[in-house]
Motif scaffolding. Structure first.
Motif, PDB file in Angstrom:
ATOM      1  N   ARG A 117      97.676  85.776 119.820  1.00 39.35           N
ATOM      2  CA  ARG A 117      96.868  86.586 118.912  1.00 39.35           C
ATOM      3  C   ARG A 117      96.632  87.983 119.504  1.00 39.35           C
ATOM      4  NH1 ARG A 117      92.486  83.774 119.004  1.00 39.35           N
ATOM      5  NH2 ARG A 117      93.256  82.240 117.496  1.00 39.35           N
ATOM      6  N   ASP A 118      96.373  88.034 120.801  1.00 38.54           N
ATOM      7  CA  ASP A 118      96.123  89.318 121.456  1.00 38.54           C
ATOM      8  C   ASP A 118      97.393  90.174 121.480  1.00 38.54           C
ATOM      9  OD1 ASP A 118      94.202  90.963 122.629  1.00 38.54           O
ATOM     10  OD2 ASP A 118      94.805  90.424 124.663  1.00 38.54           O
ATOM     11  N   ILE A 119      98.539  89.531 121.677  1.00 41.60           N
ATOM     12  CA  ILE A 119      99.815  90.250 121.628  1.00 41.60           C
ATOM     13  C   ILE A 119     100.000  90.879 120.250  1.00 41.60           C
ATOM     14  CG2 ILE A 119     102.317  89.899 121.562  1.00 41.60           C
ATOM     15  CD1 ILE A 119     101.978  87.915 123.874  1.00 41.60           C
ATOM     16  N   HIS A 120      99.705  90.107 119.214  1.00 39.90           N
ATOM     17  CA  HIS A 120      99.818  90.629 117.845  1.00 39.90           C
ATOM     18  C   HIS A 120      98.850  91.783 117.617  1.00 39.90           C
ATOM     19  CE1 HIS A 120      99.829  90.873 113.500  1.00 39.90           C
ATOM     20  NE2 HIS A 120      98.544  90.619 113.490  1.00 39.90           N
ATOM     21  N   LYS A 121      97.615  91.659 118.104  1.00 36.29           N
ATOM     22  CA  LYS A 121      96.623  92.716 117.896  1.00 36.29           C
ATOM     23  C   LYS A 121      97.076  94.014 118.558  1.00 36.29           C
ATOM     24  CE  LYS A 121      93.809  89.957 115.761  1.00 36.29           C
ATOM     25  NZ  LYS A 121      93.864  89.910 114.296  1.00 36.29           N
ATOM     26  N   MET A 122      97.658  93.907 119.743  1.00 34.20           N
ATOM     27  CA  MET A 122      98.114  95.116 120.421  1.00 34.20           C
ATOM     28  C   MET A 122      99.217  95.796 119.612  1.00 34.20           C
ATOM     29  SD  MET A 122      99.537  95.554 124.309  1.00 34.20           S
ATOM     30  CE  MET A 122     100.094  97.169 124.892  1.00 34.20           C
ATOM     31  N   ARG A 123     100.144  95.008 119.088  1.00 36.31           N
ATOM     32  CA  ARG A 123     101.232  95.585 118.298  1.00 36.31           C
ATOM     33  C   ARG A 123     100.713  96.219 117.006  1.00 36.31           C
ATOM     34  NH1 ARG A 123     105.845  90.789 118.961  1.00 36.31           N
ATOM     35  NH2 ARG A 123     106.044  90.997 121.237  1.00 36.31           N
ATOM     36  N   ALA A 124      99.680  95.616 116.446  1.00 33.54           N
ATOM     37  CA  ALA A 124      99.169  96.091 115.161  1.00 33.54           C
ATOM     38  C   ALA A 124      98.218  97.270 115.296  1.00 33.54           C
ATOM     39  CB  ALA A 124      98.470  94.937 114.433  1.00 33.54           C
ATOM     40  N   PHE A 125      97.450  97.334 116.374  1.00 31.92           N
ATOM     41  CA  PHE A 125      96.335  98.267 116.433  1.00 31.92           C
ATOM     42  C   PHE A 125      96.472  99.379 117.464  1.00 31.92           C
ATOM     43  CE2 PHE A 125      93.903  94.321 114.948  1.00 31.92           C
ATOM     44  CZ  PHE A 125      94.220  94.593 113.627  1.00 31.92           C
ATOM     45  N   VAL A 126      97.580  99.447 118.187  1.00 37.30           N
ATOM     46  CA  VAL A 126      97.806 100.602 119.054  1.00 37.30           C
ATOM     47  C   VAL A 126      98.030 101.822 118.171  1.00 37.30           C
ATOM     48  CG1 VAL A 126      99.598 101.692 120.461  1.00 37.30           C
ATOM     49  CG2 VAL A 126      98.616  99.532 121.192  1.00 37.30           C
ATOM     50  N   ARG A 127      97.318 102.912 118.425  1.00 40.79           N
ATOM     51  CA  ARG A 127      97.461 104.145 117.672  1.00 40.79           C
ATOM     52  C   ARG A 127      97.780 105.285 118.645  1.00 40.79           C
ATOM     53  NH1 ARG A 127      97.900 101.063 114.300  1.00 40.79           N
ATOM     54  NH2 ARG A 127      96.777 100.828 112.318  1.00 40.79           N
ATOM     55  N   VAL A 140     100.253 109.363 123.237  1.00 38.10           N
ATOM     56  CA  VAL A 140      99.431 108.552 124.143  1.00 38.10           C
ATOM     57  C   VAL A 140      98.503 107.658 123.339  1.00 38.10           C
ATOM     58  CG1 VAL A 140      97.822 108.608 126.082  1.00 38.10           C
ATOM     59  CG2 VAL A 140      99.518 110.440 125.823  1.00 38.10           C
ATOM     60  N   ALA A 141      98.388 106.399 123.771  1.00 36.99           N
ATOM     61  CA  ALA A 141      97.505 105.441 123.088  1.00 36.99           C
ATOM     62  C   ALA A 141      96.618 104.759 124.117  1.00 36.99           C
ATOM     63  CB  ALA A 141      98.329 104.399 122.340  1.00 36.99           C
ATOM     64  N   TRP A 142      95.432 104.396 123.657  1.00 35.30           N
ATOM     65  CA  TRP A 142      94.485 103.636 124.489  1.00 35.30           C
ATOM     66  C   TRP A 142      94.274 102.278 123.850  1.00 35.30           C
ATOM     67  CZ3 TRP A 142      92.065 102.889 128.894  1.00 35.30           C
ATOM     68  CH2 TRP A 142      90.911 102.109 128.933  1.00 35.30           C
ATOM     69  N   PHE A 143      94.353 101.224 124.659  1.00 30.48           N
ATOM     70  CA  PHE A 143      94.141  99.875 124.131  1.00 30.48           C
ATOM     71  C   PHE A 143      93.443  99.030 125.189  1.00 30.48           C
ATOM     72  CE2 PHE A 143      95.378  95.484 123.052  1.00 30.48           C
ATOM     73  CZ  PHE A 143      94.974  95.463 121.727  1.00 30.48           C
ATOM     74  N   GLU A 144      92.539  98.145 124.705  1.00 30.45           N
ATOM     75  CA  GLU A 144      91.797  97.265 125.615  1.00 30.45           C
ATOM     76  C   GLU A 144      92.144  95.805 125.302  1.00 30.45           C
ATOM     77  OE1 GLU A 144      87.549  98.420 125.879  1.00 30.45           O
ATOM     78  OE2 GLU A 144      88.156 100.127 124.631  1.00 30.45           O
ATOM     79  N   PRO A 145      93.134  95.248 125.971  1.00 38.69           N
ATOM     80  CA  PRO A 145      93.521  93.854 125.697  1.00 38.69           C
ATOM     81  C   PRO A 145      92.489  92.877 126.227  1.00 38.69           C
ATOM     82  CG  PRO A 145      94.758  94.685 127.558  1.00 38.69           C
ATOM     83  CD  PRO A 145      93.969  95.849 127.026  1.00 38.69           C
TER      84      PRO A 145
END
Length: 461
Positions: A117-127, A140-145
């Protein structure tokens, strides 16, 4: 006590090699301490035994390897120990991995599920945000897995954004792609990422313009896009107002359709409704169908025909009633003295529901939930077309027209007053004739079908 030090939080290969050696050395799970990197060493621990004197070969199911590769990315510090515990049990009971009631198996599968689920969220919500630097533009994108998934996701972003120079910053590590080489960097903070760029206003405008109130399911949206990800996504600044206005927009669409006099702007209203329906996700059927198959015909038609759902050919072409059942329908309306070019034809369900059989797609009857999900589109079509006579072809169409289940044989061939002032008529669906096992009766049933259509046309006249 044996201590195993792993290189990284996602070091599956290191865990696998150490676990294999420990199992071969018959070291029980209770005697192993797993740690990562420079974590403090257990004061009473020894180095793990990696070369047993007499290795005992063993095999484990492939399902366990797949489970371990995913679960090892979970943030739970006990994941390595839990996996090793299950591994030692599989040596003597290899089928234990198939026991979904086993508490340990279930716990590890839940961990693997959370990782996926977290892998999917990263693919979907990285901006990505545009940033100028020496050498050109970088995104450049910021993401908090939640879990240790960054390296596991790297290939996805390389493949998708191959020709773009980009960086993904996270609190655990950073990824940098220059178009040819992927490099890792140290952990970052949100302050290291740019706040915004000129493209963001364009993206927000696009998102707001494509937002469809008829497709809004707030609960499903929050499940797929939890609020904690909103702070890194420019379009989410619009979501609150769009949700608040969604009901008002949908109501306005309905009121506008009701208030539109026949012959005024009906064509424009119908085209707008059709375009909205092209993106419908009110039920799951859109996921496998080729496209939405909307109604067709004059928007001022006095007679509307409603079928069940598009078939294989309709799904591919995007037009209703063109397959074998549609050809049977054309033959019947012609014999009934009805000009098809003057009638409006549509279906109760707008997406093709089927079961794959090899290379073929076999029709599957829509259920009550799917029929109900499509009722909104059917009602809007009727509000625009305002037919004086609506002919329901088959049980699904009759249910959509009346809002309840009825028996075709009992209701067939008579006029029914509808709440909106029009009249309804129920008969069989032409596909019924194609499916009849007794082919000797087809012509008689076809003749009865034609008589039903004649009766509807006569009532209309």
């Amino acid at each position: 006590m044996r201590v195993v030090s792993l290189a990284d939080e996602d070091d599956f290969e290191g865990w696998r090699d150490a676990a294999r050696a420990l199992v071969q050395a018959r070291v029980p799970a209770s005697d192993v301490v797993w740690q990562v990197g420079d974590a403090p060493v257990d004061l009473f621990g020894d180095e793990a035994v990696l070369e047993p004197a007499a290795p005992a070969p063993f095999r484990v199911p492939r399902a366990f390897v797949d489970l371990a590769q995913t679960a090892v990315l979970h943030a739970d510090p006990q994941r390595f120990a839990l996996l090793y515990t299950l591994l030692t049990g599989l040596v003597d009971q290899p089928k234990r991995i198939e026991d979904r009631a086993d508490p340990l198996v279930r716990q590890l599968e839940e961990m693997a599920k959370a990782v996926r689920r977290d892998i999917h969220k990263m693919r979907a919500f990285v901006r990505f945000r545009e940033s100028e630097e020496e050498g050109g533009t970088r995104f450049v994108a910021w993401f908090e897995p939640e879990h240790h998934i960054v390296r596991a996701n790297a290939r996805f972003f390389v493949d998708r954004f191959t020709n773009m120079r980009w960086s993904i910053l996270t609190p655990e590590l950073s990824l940098h792609w220059d178009g040819e080489t992927l490099q890792e960097g140290p952990p970052a903070t949100k302050a290291d990422a740019p706040e915004g760029d000129p493209v963001e206003d364009v993206w927000k405008t696009y998102y707001a313009s494509t937002f469809n109130p008829a497709r809004l399911k707030t609960g499903a949206m929050l499940k797929e896009m939890p609020r904690k990800y909103w702070k890194n996504m420019p379009e989410t600044a619009l979501v609150k107002d769009l949700i608040a206005g969604a009901r008002a927009r949908e109501t306005a669409m309905v009121d506008a359709a009701r208030a539109t006099p026949a012959g005024s702007n009906s064509v424009g209203a119908w085209e707008a409704l059709r375009d909205e329906a092209m993106g419908c996700t009110r039920c799951h059927l859109y996921q496998h169908a080729t496209q939405t198959v909307f109604g067709e015909g004059p928007v001022d038609a006095r007679m509307m025909f409603v079928g069940e759902q598009p078939g294989d050919q309709e799904d591919l072409a995007g037009k209703p009633f063109i397959g074998p059942a549609g050809q049977m329908f054309d033959r019947a309306v012609t014999q009934a003295g009805i000009d098809r070019s003057t009638v409006y034809v549509t279906n109760s369900v707008k997406h093709f529901k089927f079961e794959p059989r090899g290379k073929r797609r076999i029709h599957s009857k829509p259920d009550a939930g799917e029929i109900s999900a499509c009722r909104w589109w059917y009602e809007q079509e009727r509000l625009i077309v305002r037919p004086e006579m609506t002919v329901a072809l088959g049980a699904t169409a009759a249910r959509q027209m009346l809002g309840k289940t009825v028996t075709i044989s009992r209701e067939r061939g008579r006029a029914i007053d509808l709440p909106d002032g029009g009249r309804g008529w129920i008969t069989i669906h032409p596909s019924f004739l194609l499916r009849m096992p007794d082919k000797s009766r087809v012509e008689d049933e076809f003749a009865a079908f034609v008589e039903d259509l004649k009766g509807a046309a006569a009532t209309l006249r």
